[in-house]
Structure formats: C-alpha cells, structure tokens
Design an enzyme around this catalytic site. Structure first.
Site, PDB file in Angstrom:
ATOM      1  N   ARG A 144      11.230   5.493  74.324  1.00  0.00           N
ATOM      2  CA  ARG A 144      11.516   5.121  75.709  1.00  0.00           C
ATOM      3  C   ARG A 144      10.587   5.809  76.715  1.00  0.00           C
ATOM      4  NH1 ARG A 144      17.857   4.055  76.578  1.00  0.00           N
ATOM      5  NH2 ARG A 144      17.057   2.227  77.610  1.00  0.00           N
ATOM      6  N   PRO A 145       9.272   5.568  76.591  1.00  0.00           N
ATOM      7  CA  PRO A 145       8.345   6.167  77.551  1.00  0.00           C
ATOM      8  C   PRO A 145       8.491   5.532  78.940  1.00  0.00           C
ATOM      9  CG  PRO A 145       7.185   4.636  76.119  1.00  0.00           C
ATOM     10  CD  PRO A 145       8.601   4.700  75.629  1.00  0.00           C
ATOM     11  N   ASP A 204      20.748  -5.349  73.255  1.00  0.00           N
ATOM     12  CA  ASP A 204      22.026  -4.679  73.525  1.00  0.00           C
ATOM     13  C   ASP A 204      23.198  -5.329  72.783  1.00  0.00           C
ATOM     14  OD1 ASP A 204      20.703  -2.959  75.151  1.00  0.00           O
ATOM     15  OD2 ASP A 204      21.630  -3.605  77.024  1.00  0.00           O
ATOM     16  N   ARG A 210      19.119   6.824  81.344  1.00  0.00           N
ATOM     17  CA  ARG A 210      17.769   6.285  81.446  1.00  0.00           C
ATOM     18  C   ARG A 210      17.517   5.672  82.835  1.00  0.00           C
ATOM     19  NH1 ARG A 210      12.567   5.643  79.350  1.00  0.00           N
ATOM     20  NH2 ARG A 210      11.859   3.578  79.903  1.00  0.00           N
TER      21      ARG A 210
HETATM   22  C1  UD1 Z   1      16.866  -2.110  79.914  1.00  0.00           C
HETATM   23  C2  UD1 Z   1      18.366  -2.049  79.793  1.00  0.00           C
HETATM   24  C3  UD1 Z   1      18.760  -1.820  78.369  1.00  0.00           C
HETATM   25  C4  UD1 Z   1      18.160  -2.884  77.489  1.00  0.00           C
HETATM   26  C5  UD1 Z   1      16.653  -2.996  77.727  1.00  0.00           C
HETATM   27  C6  UD1 Z   1      16.014  -4.176  76.987  1.00  0.00           C
HETATM   28  C7  UD1 Z   1      19.156  -1.150  81.888  1.00  0.00           C
HETATM   29  C8  UD1 Z   1      19.810  -0.002  82.561  1.00  0.00           C
HETATM   30  N1  UD1 Z   1      18.854  -0.957  80.595  1.00  0.00           N
HETATM   31  O1  UD1 Z   1      16.360  -0.858  79.492  1.00  0.00           O
HETATM   32  O2  UD1 Z   1      20.170  -1.870  78.294  1.00  0.00           O
HETATM   33  O3  UD1 Z   1      18.368  -2.509  76.153  1.00  0.00           O
HETATM   34  O4  UD1 Z   1      16.385  -3.171  79.110  1.00  0.00           O
HETATM   35  O5  UD1 Z   1      16.577  -5.365  77.377  1.00  0.00           O
HETATM   36  O6  UD1 Z   1      18.954  -2.212  82.459  1.00  0.00           O
HETATM   37  N2  UD1 Z   1       8.598   0.623  77.344  1.00  0.00           N
HETATM   38  C9  UD1 Z   1       7.406   1.286  77.319  1.00  0.00           C
HETATM   39  N3  UD1 Z   1       6.997   1.909  78.471  1.00  0.00           N
HETATM   40  C10 UD1 Z   1       7.729   1.880  79.625  1.00  0.00           C
HETATM   41  C11 UD1 Z   1       8.940   1.178  79.621  1.00  0.00           C
HETATM   42  C12 UD1 Z   1       9.366   0.562  78.456  1.00  0.00           C
HETATM   43  O7  UD1 Z   1       6.719   1.343  76.321  1.00  0.00           O
HETATM   44  O8  UD1 Z   1       7.277   2.450  80.628  1.00  0.00           O
HETATM   45  C13 UD1 Z   1       9.088  -0.022  76.102  1.00  0.00           C
HETATM   46  C14 UD1 Z   1      10.363   0.655  75.587  1.00  0.00           C
HETATM   47  O9  UD1 Z   1      10.057   1.804  74.844  1.00  0.00           O
HETATM   48  C15 UD1 Z   1      10.978  -0.440  74.764  1.00  0.00           C
HETATM   49  C16 UD1 Z   1      10.619  -1.688  75.557  1.00  0.00           C
HETATM   50  O10 UD1 Z   1       9.509  -1.327  76.388  1.00  0.00           O
HETATM   51  O11 UD1 Z   1      10.397  -0.486  73.501  1.00  0.00           O
HETATM   52  C17 UD1 Z   1      11.739  -2.249  76.390  1.00  0.00           C
HETATM   53  O12 UD1 Z   1      12.113  -1.348  77.362  1.00  0.00           O
HETATM   54  P1  UD1 Z   1      12.632  -1.797  78.790  1.00  0.00           P
HETATM   55  O13 UD1 Z   1      12.673  -3.265  78.936  1.00  0.00           O
HETATM   56  O14 UD1 Z   1      11.873  -0.994  79.803  1.00  0.00           O
HETATM   57  O15 UD1 Z   1      14.106  -1.300  78.732  1.00  0.00           O
HETATM   58  P2  UD1 Z   1      14.874  -0.428  79.770  1.00  0.00           P
HETATM   59  O16 UD1 Z   1      14.517  -0.847  81.155  1.00  0.00           O
HETATM   60  O17 UD1 Z   1      14.768   1.006  79.381  1.00  0.00           O
END
Ligand code: UD1
Length: 427
Positions: A121-122, A305, A92
């Site tokens: 994960r959008p 996590d 990711r």
């Molecule tokens: C990061 C961490 C991951 C952790 C997560 C939440 C890294 C490499 N990964 O993942 O281990 O589980 O934070 O603490 O640091 N979302 C959207 N649109 C987006 C981006 C996110 O809707 O463009 C949603 C996701 O689907 C999810 C939520 O936001 O439901 C949290 O995602 P996000 O905080 O972005 O997690 P990651 O950065 O993928």
C-alpha cells in the site's frame, strides 16, 4: 476484549437497511475540510474509521456533531495543518486529508497512514499526482509535508487507477486557480459520490465515474447538505452471508447498479436475485454452486473488498471455485482462519482454490483485517455449532452493528466481552 459469538446453521430471513458507504463517507469528510461553511452529511455510517476522521477534523480546528446518521462539520475556523501520527496510524484513508488540508490551509503535514495489512500500500501515486499539480512535497519515508504555494493544476496521468490517489487529486485541485485533468482515473462509484458532494458545494468537476475527470478550480466552496451513497461492500457481504446460510433477505437502500459483478457471481452460485428501486432481494434455497473463476479488479470488475466474504460462502459450495486477487498482494490472510472451520482451500500466491465441503463446523478464529473479518462472520453463520470471532475491532472499522443486523435476520449472534465475564455489551 470484545468478541462475537455465533451459533451457526440458522437460515437468514427478513429485511435490513444497508448502511452508508464507508469508502464514500471518509473522502467526503476529507472534502468537508475544503468548505468554508457547514457540511450536513446524511447516511453517515457509525464506524470507528468515521470517528477517526472526525478527530482529525477537530485537530485541524473544525467542529463536528452527530445526530444518529447525520454528521455536521463546520470548517469555517479550520486552519490547522498537522495530523498526529496516532490518528494517521488508525486507517489508510487518513492520507486523503493530504490534498484537502494542503488546498484549504496552504500546507499539510502528516505521517504515513496505517490501515489493513493487505499489501505494501504505497502512496507514490498520491504524491506524484499532487506534485504534478504544483504542490511541493517533502517525504522522508515517514513524515510527509505538502505546500500549496505555486500549485495551479495540470494533467495527472495515473499509472494505475488508484481510488485513493484519484480522490486526493480531486480534493487537491477543486480550489486551485487552474484546471486539472485526471487520466486513467479510478471509476469506482465512491469517486462519483465525492464529486457529487463537492459539486453540490460549488465545485466544477465533470467526468467522475469515468476514466477522465476534469476539475475546474473555483475560489471557494459553500455550505452543503448531502446524503452518502449506500455501502456496496456491506451489501455484498450480506449477500455472501445469505449464500452461506440460506434464506431470503431483502437489502433496502442498496443500489444494484453498483454491484452488478457481485450479483453476477451470486447468480452463478445459484442465488435468486430481484432488484426493484433501491431494494435487492437475495434467496438461496440450496447449497451454493461453485464458481469456476472469480478475478478481482478495478471497477466495474469484481471488487477486492468483496473477495473474502464471497470466498467464505464458497467454502460449502458444490464443487471447486477459484479466486484470483489482483489488486492487493497480501489479501488472502483469511484463508488459514477459514480452514479452522473445516474449509478446504489451497492457496498459492494470490490465487485460492476452494474445494467446497458439505458443512463447516464452528471454530474460534481471529480477524486478520476488515473484510477478512467479515468473511469469518459469513463462515460462522453458515457453520454448524458455536464460533467465537476475536479481534473484531477490524470489523467495527467497516460494518455498523454487524451483529445487530444479522440478529435482525434471525442469526444467533452476540457481542461479548471477556473482561466482563461474557456479559453482553452495554449499549
Ligand atoms: C480503496 C478502498 C479499499 C479498496 C481499494 C480498491 C477506501 C477507503 N479504500 O483503497 O477499500 O480495497 O480502494 O478498490 O476507499 N497503489 C500504489 N501506489 C499508490 C496507491 C495505490 O501502488 O500510491 C496500489 C496499491 O498498492 C494497490 C492498488 O494500487 O495494489 C489499489 O490501491 P487503491 O485503489 O489506491 O486503493 P485504496 O485507495 O488504498
């Protein structure tokens, strides 16, 4: 195919060092792309996801070297802008290169990222944020192209404090000719670590670690040496393992202030916790107590996590516990695997009710994702008898030498290879 074999039921005792944080090392490596010079990164964990970052940097024209936990990245000649689909699919975090590559090279072209299947994960928040800074983005549902021309910063208000989108916005804005403000930014410690690294290289970022981050663009970033923060999720996994197995374990190089929410839960489970300097000592002398309610949330709430490893340790708690996952919509995939050990878990939607049983028994199980895989190790360590854990490539993405760490604490654990007639892996 490699797998981990564990003869469970042994207490864990001793001291181990906590690895550098994966979730910090990956965005910092993306940040190294911005630097017109060398980044000497200390405390970098030996993980397959880190290797993928290094391959991405190579493909872009940078050079890298590793000496144990020190990685050096030289980005002086870096000028490529394409990341192949094969590398994007690996994890990711590859999406975090979107902002840094476009900022450094003027253009970035890549594909939708892969990673753990824990929800949709959008990347909409990443793309909207970069557009707000003035980047031009084309996205056909698979290919993503991002052009820097005309970008000059701006105010980005995130609809959700996404960790990745906050990191991408920081990385995309440090070299812009203007100021960027991120409102509703993620406050995870890894964001502050990324900002500290970039500031040490000459960036002007303030407020990282709070919900409002301001980035004043600078012309260039210079060579830097930096030490990655300790991995709070690995630390909490080791705590969960002590809860499941009993014993006393000292985690050195851990930062208690990063995992207060997890320590609070360990405390409710009856664990003793002492923290002094950069050491945390966890003791469980009895069967853990159930915890009425744990709800995952954005920092400083209980980390998503750590949810799976803690659930594994609650399977043998005295009483019933409830865990509610609020960050990812498909992050209870480890539940059916935990049931194979004899765990009594009822799940509905994103909520799991764990009715503690006295003992788990050994089982053959399969990792569903990185943290779900760690949960299977925790369960197997506490279970009576032999367990085999398959698809451990998930675990290798986030835990450096998991089996060696637990073996150092007295666990009967080894990595074996089916194809080599179960001979231990050659080092
Ligand atoms: C990061 C961490 C991951 C952790 C997560 C939440 C890294 C490499 N990964 O993942 O281990 O589980 O934070 O603490 O640091 N979302 C959207 N649109 C987006 C981006 C996110 O809707 O463009 C949603 C996701 O689907 C999810 C939520 O936001 O439901 C949290 O995602 P996000 O905080 O972005 O997690 P990651 O950065 O993928």
């Amino acid at each position: 195919m490699q797998y981990i074999e564990i003869n469970g039921g042994r207490k864990l005792d001793g001291k181990i060092s906590v690895q550098g944080a994966k979730n910090s090392a990956l965005p910092i490596l993306a940040g190294a792309v911005l630097i017109d010079g060398e980044s000497e990164l200390h405390n970098c964990p030996l993980l397959s996801d880190v290797d993928v970052c290094l391959q991405i940097i190579h493909g872009l024209g940078g050079t890298t070297s590793r000496e144990k936990s020190i990685i050096t990245v030289d980005s002086r000649e870096l000028c490529g802008c394409d990341i192949p689909q094969s590398l994007m699919a690996e994890m990711r975090s590859s999406i975090i290169f979107l902002g840094s590559v476009a900022a450094r090279c003027g253009r970035a072209c890549m594909y939708l990222p892969g990673g753990c299947q824990i929800g949709a994960r959008p990347i909409d928040l990443h793309l909207k944020a970069l557009q707000k800074l003035g980047y031009k983005i084309t996205f056909d549902g698979s290919n993503i192209c991002c052009e820097r021309a005309g970008a000059s910063g701006g105010v980005v208000e995130l609809a959700f404090p996404s960790v990745g989108a906050t990191e991408n916005t920081i990385l995309a804005s440090v070299l812009l000719d203007g100021t960027t403000t991120i409102i509703n930014a993620a406050m995870e410690p890894e964001i502050a670590d990324l900002a500290d690294f970039l500031n040490k290289a000459g960036a002007k970022i303030s407020g990282a670690g709070t919900s409002r981050i301001v980035i004043e663009g600078v012309k260039s970033l210079h060579s830097v040496a930096y030490s990655v923060m300790p991995d709070r999720i690995a630390a909490s996994t080791y705590m969960a393992a002590v809860a499941a197995s009993g014993g006393t374990v000292c985690l050195s190089g851990a930062k208690a202030e990063h995992i207060l929410s997890v320590m609070g839960v360990i405390n409710k489970m009856g664990g003793g916790i002492k923290s002094k300097g950069d050491e945390i000592t966890v003791t469980f002398t009895d069967r853990p107590q159930a915890v009425k309610s744990i709800t995952t949330g954005v920092y400083p709430a209980f980390p998503t996590d750590s949810q799976a490893p803690i659930m594994a340790s609650l399977c043998t708690a005295n009483g019933a516990s409830v865990i509610n996952e609020t960050i990812f919509e498909n992050r209870l995939r480890h539940v059916p695997e935990l049931r194979r050990f004899g765990a009594d878990i009822i799940s509905s939607g994103n909520t799991a009710r764990i009715i503690g049983v006295e003992k788990l028994h050994g089982a053959d199980v399969t990792c569903t994702d990185l943290r779900g895989g760690a949960a299977l190790i925790v369960a197997a360590l506490g279970a009576q008898g032999k367990s085999r854990i398959y698809k451990i490539s998930h675990i290798d993405r986030g835990y450096e030498n998991a089996e060696r760490q637990f073996a150092a604490l007295g666990a009967d654990i080894r990595r074996l290879d089916d194809e080599k007639e179960q001979q231990p892996k050659k080092e």
